[in-house]
Write a protein that holds these residues in place. Sequence first.
Motif, PDB file in Angstrom:
ATOM      1  N   PRO B  50       0.821  -1.219   0.000  1.00 22.64           N
ATOM      2  CA  PRO B  50       0.000   0.000   0.000  1.00 22.64           C
ATOM      3  C   PRO B  50       0.854   1.268   0.000  1.00 22.64           C
ATOM      4  CG  PRO B  50      -0.924  -1.595   1.527  1.00 22.64           C
ATOM      5  CD  PRO B  50       0.388  -2.167   1.039  1.00 22.64           C
ATOM      6  N   SER B  51       1.990   1.203   0.695  1.00 18.02           N
ATOM      7  CA  SER B  51       2.834   2.392   0.787  1.00 18.02           C
ATOM      8  C   SER B  51       3.514   2.731  -0.535  1.00 18.02           C
ATOM      9  CB  SER B  51       3.886   2.198   1.881  1.00 18.02           C
ATOM     10  OG  SER B  51       4.565   0.972   1.717  1.00 18.02           O
ATOM     11  N   ILE B 252      -6.688   1.871   8.683  1.00 19.28           N
ATOM     12  CA  ILE B 252      -7.847   2.360   7.940  1.00 19.28           C
ATOM     13  C   ILE B 252      -7.899   3.883   7.946  1.00 19.28           C
ATOM     14  CG2 ILE B 252     -10.376   2.324   7.843  1.00 19.28           C
ATOM     15  CD1 ILE B 252     -10.119  -0.525   9.173  1.00 19.28           C
ATOM     16  N   GLY B 253      -7.816   4.483   9.112  1.00 23.61           N
ATOM     17  CA  GLY B 253      -7.722   5.938   9.215  1.00 23.61           C
ATOM     18  C   GLY B 253      -9.054   6.653   9.209  1.00 23.61           C
ATOM     19  N   GLY B 254      -9.782   6.589   8.111  1.00 15.98           N
ATOM     20  CA  GLY B 254     -11.050   7.299   8.020  1.00 15.98           C
ATOM     21  C   GLY B 254     -12.168   6.572   8.746  1.00 15.98           C
ATOM     22  N   ILE B 289      -2.491   5.914  13.598  1.00 13.95           N
ATOM     23  CA  ILE B 289      -2.974   5.659  12.238  1.00 13.95           C
ATOM     24  C   ILE B 289      -1.745   5.514  11.358  1.00 13.95           C
ATOM     25  CG2 ILE B 289      -4.217   6.667  10.304  1.00 13.95           C
ATOM     26  CD1 ILE B 289      -6.080   8.006  12.357  1.00 13.95           C
ATOM     27  N   TYR B 290      -1.535   4.315  10.811  1.00 15.68           N
ATOM     28  CA  TYR B 290      -0.327   4.086  10.011  1.00 15.68           C
ATOM     29  C   TYR B 290      -0.645   3.815   8.551  1.00 15.68           C
ATOM     30  CZ  TYR B 290      -1.046  -1.008   9.866  1.00 15.68           C
ATOM     31  OH  TYR B 290      -1.555  -2.262   9.623  1.00 15.68           O
ATOM     32  N   GLY B 291      -1.927   3.798   8.205  1.00 14.86           N
ATOM     33  CA  GLY B 291      -2.331   3.610   6.825  1.00 14.86           C
ATOM     34  C   GLY B 291      -3.588   4.401   6.578  1.00 14.86           C
ATOM     35  N   SER B 292      -4.067   4.363   5.375  1.00 13.87           N
ATOM     36  CA  SER B 292      -5.217   5.185   5.040  1.00 13.87           C
ATOM     37  C   SER B 292      -6.105   4.456   4.035  1.00 13.87           C
ATOM     38  CB  SER B 292      -4.732   6.527   4.491  1.00 13.87           C
ATOM     39  OG  SER B 292      -5.741   7.501   4.625  1.00 13.87           O
ATOM     40  N   ASP B 294      -9.099   3.965   4.243  1.00 15.63           N
ATOM     41  CA  ASP B 294     -10.223   4.885   4.075  1.00 15.63           C
ATOM     42  C   ASP B 294      -9.658   6.299   4.179  1.00 15.63           C
ATOM     43  OD1 ASP B 294     -12.375   6.622   4.357  1.00 15.63           O
ATOM     44  OD2 ASP B 294     -13.497   5.292   5.689  1.00 15.63           O
ATOM     45  N   THR B 295      -9.667   7.014   3.055  1.00 15.61           N
ATOM     46  CA  THR B 295      -9.066   8.355   3.050  1.00 15.61           C
ATOM     47  C   THR B 295     -10.039   9.427   3.544  1.00 15.61           C
ATOM     48  OG1 THR B 295      -9.708   8.636   0.743  1.00 15.61           O
ATOM     49  CG2 THR B 295      -7.478   7.827   1.160  1.00 15.61           C
ATOM     50  N   GLY B 296     -11.246   9.033   3.929  1.00 18.81           N
ATOM     51  CA  GLY B 296     -12.222   9.986   4.457  1.00 18.81           C
ATOM     52  C   GLY B 296     -11.815  10.502   5.830  1.00 18.81           C
ATOM     53  N   PRO B 297     -12.590  11.454   6.356  1.00 19.47           N
ATOM     54  CA  PRO B 297     -12.259  12.045   7.653  1.00 19.47           C
ATOM     55  C   PRO B 297     -12.286  11.023   8.797  1.00 19.47           C
ATOM     56  CG  PRO B 297     -13.930  13.363   6.532  1.00 19.47           C
ATOM     57  CD  PRO B 297     -13.783  12.079   5.754  1.00 19.47           C
ATOM     58  N   THR B 298     -11.421  11.238   9.764  1.00 16.13           N
ATOM     59  CA  THR B 298     -11.431  10.488  11.009  1.00 16.13           C
ATOM     60  C   THR B 298     -12.386  11.214  11.959  1.00 16.13           C
ATOM     61  OG1 THR B 298      -9.083  10.061  10.642  1.00 16.13           O
ATOM     62  CG2 THR B 298      -9.958   9.560  12.842  1.00 16.13           C
ATOM     63  N   GLY B 312      -0.243  10.036  13.739  1.00 14.97           N
ATOM     64  CA  GLY B 312       0.318   9.282  12.627  1.00 14.97           C
ATOM     65  C   GLY B 312       1.501   8.451  13.098  1.00 14.97           C
TER      66      GLY B 312
END
Lengths: 381, 381
Positions: B50-51, B252-254, B289-292, B294-298, B312
């Motif tokens: 993913p990175s 996931i992040g978002g 949060i180490y990945g994203s 879901d790029t939506g808001p947290t 992060g």
Amino acid sequence: MSNDLPQNTLELRSLVISDGTLELSLREAPVPVPAANEVLVRVEASPINPSDLGVLIAGADMSAATVAGTPERPTVTAPMGPGALAGLSARVDKALPVGNEGAGTVVAAGSSPAAQALLGKTVGIAGGGMYSQYRLVDASACLVLPEGATAKDGASSFVNPLTALGMLETMRSQGHSGLVHTAAASNLGQMLVKLCLADGIPLVNIVRTADQEQLLRSLGAVHVCNTSSPSFPADLVAALKETSATLAFDAIGGGTLTSQILNGMEEAANATAVVYSRYGSAVHKQVYIYGSLDTGPTVLTRSFGMAWGVGGWLLTPFLASAGAETLGRLRARVAAELTTTFASSYTREVSLAGMLRPDAFNSYLRRATGEKFLVTPQVVP
Amino acid sequence: MSNDLPQNTLELRSLVISDGTLELSLREAPVPVPAANEVLVRVEASPINPSDLGVLIAGADMSAATVAGTPERPTVTAPMGPGALAGLSARVDKALPVGNEGAGTVVAAGSSPAAQALLGKTVGIAGGGMYSQYRLVDASACLVLPEGATAKDGASSFVNPLTALGMLETMRSQGHSGLVHTAAASNLGQMLVKLCLADGIPLVNIVRTADQEQLLRSLGAVHVCNTSSPSFPADLVAALKETSATLAFDAIGGGTLTSQILNGMEEAANATAVVYSRYGSAVHKQVYIYGSLDTGPTVLTRSFGMAWGVGGWLLTPFLASAGAETLGRLRARVAAELTTTFASSYTREVSLAGMLRPDAFNSYLRRATGEKFLVTPQVVP
């Protein structure tokens, strides 16, 4: 023990009853006798801070409050909202004292030299239960006010002054060189403006009205951003670029301002970046949420890279981790600058019974910036 | 330099053009000659993590991608979305190499003893530009694979293994005693299950499907919570109570999962509380949060008191702060357990040209858990 002390003291208590009712009332209790290293303080002034309201109100629906009793002994009853009892089990059916800090005169003292030395002094105290006519405290907990300072001058000598100083300590210990502060026109915010000017620390003040901006500028604030201005987003980024502030203290909590501050810090950090990084700038950006003027969700739109943090910040654990030496240094500064840097202003004074009148609680529960209550327990309505 | 080396090497490049276009293509470049302490690695296997996708795709709209050129030299073109160029100024019009890590054979070496000692060895390497047939690296950057291990075994010997180990190091250094991991069925998540079992660390795994739960339980995972199960909220709180885990790593992040984890940790901490605290438990609860995915808001619903943090977490700054001694210890463990704890599995292998075919990129861009690509640059095409 002085012979002219009353036998009883009046105290405000907040009781969450298991049937789902909040009850606020005044209770009489015997005036306590100091142990060897304790002193008895006649509480003459105590502020209503946002941090007091949680214990006082416990999430009850105060718009549905009713008042019974007499003007001297009112009792306020309000329903707890649905689900509000959850998480409160440890306080249900216990009448809690309220009031984090206050000031007054030492009217009785235990036998120890430290306690005896305080007799007759005007002192600032903290530790809860200050919405009371008399409060027993350890001698070491008293901040002796400077010559000429009144109890009203010293009523707010703990929470706001130590919070402002704690923000600066946190900034230095975590390697930041500038600050952002929201709800910046509060008494605390005004202290921070004066402290940062004195210490040469760049400070970005975020306020909500033009009047608040004017107030802070009159104190010498250089960077003041007004969220009600159409140019707020650009103003914020410009101020962050000029100050390189990478640490914010946010009293609001809910909404998108925390996210906007972090994204602005990232934009400022990237303004000078020459090498592309998939993960954003390596500059660590931090927001501490220390209040909750907006209890809604905190919404983070993560366009600020991976070097960031958001977290809670509280005075008590900060002081615990700072250690006795630092605390002593901070308290000495508070005493020395009590009526200058750390001067508080109040818009209204109420007695203990006066706190329980609807026109009073409907006002202080709004937590409006610029409005601040002082409780005067010695005034009997 | 061996005489049977080709003159040129093929490399994948990602180019964001200032007109708002992403261009992915293969380029030929001269095979470089090692300096004294460098070695030339023939890259035989490199994963798509993913990175890697951020550098590769740069936010372009790949659903509108078109492919031109020949099967051996395809060129993919895709429009950048509106606003996608913002923040990318440092990479515009520069054709970037891609691929964080890989493995292969040392086919040439500089004059230093350390470099010469690596000749003929199979090594794992990291540092970018691995979607390439040959890669020059410093001798000290090579992880010599254990006897019998293939390049495919060692392709993922940096990012996932060091991330999993870094999570454990972070947990220990910050005083936590248990972990929560989201997207837990990934290759990384499987490594973490094995590591935590070996080290006796309680781990709460959060997955999205019953199949993923089954997979982790087959590895010995004790606590697996499936977000698609109706009992997920209760399962999560129960697992947090059983493990007392107060640190989570979220890929996931978002969305609201971060908030749900923090609230669950708070509920677990308060389950044994006897004294009411207006500010919630004093137990510090942290989510990194180490990945994203879901790029939506947290979205944080702050019912978790004041002792909390969200931030992060990235491997590179962690390794930089951990220091050489710790890094050496972690790398030694990776080498020793490469084909057991740190074994990766791949669902598909592609050549460099194969990466640029729509059926490939449409698949790896989905970032589906359980699907993992391996790039084999020596396979033409």
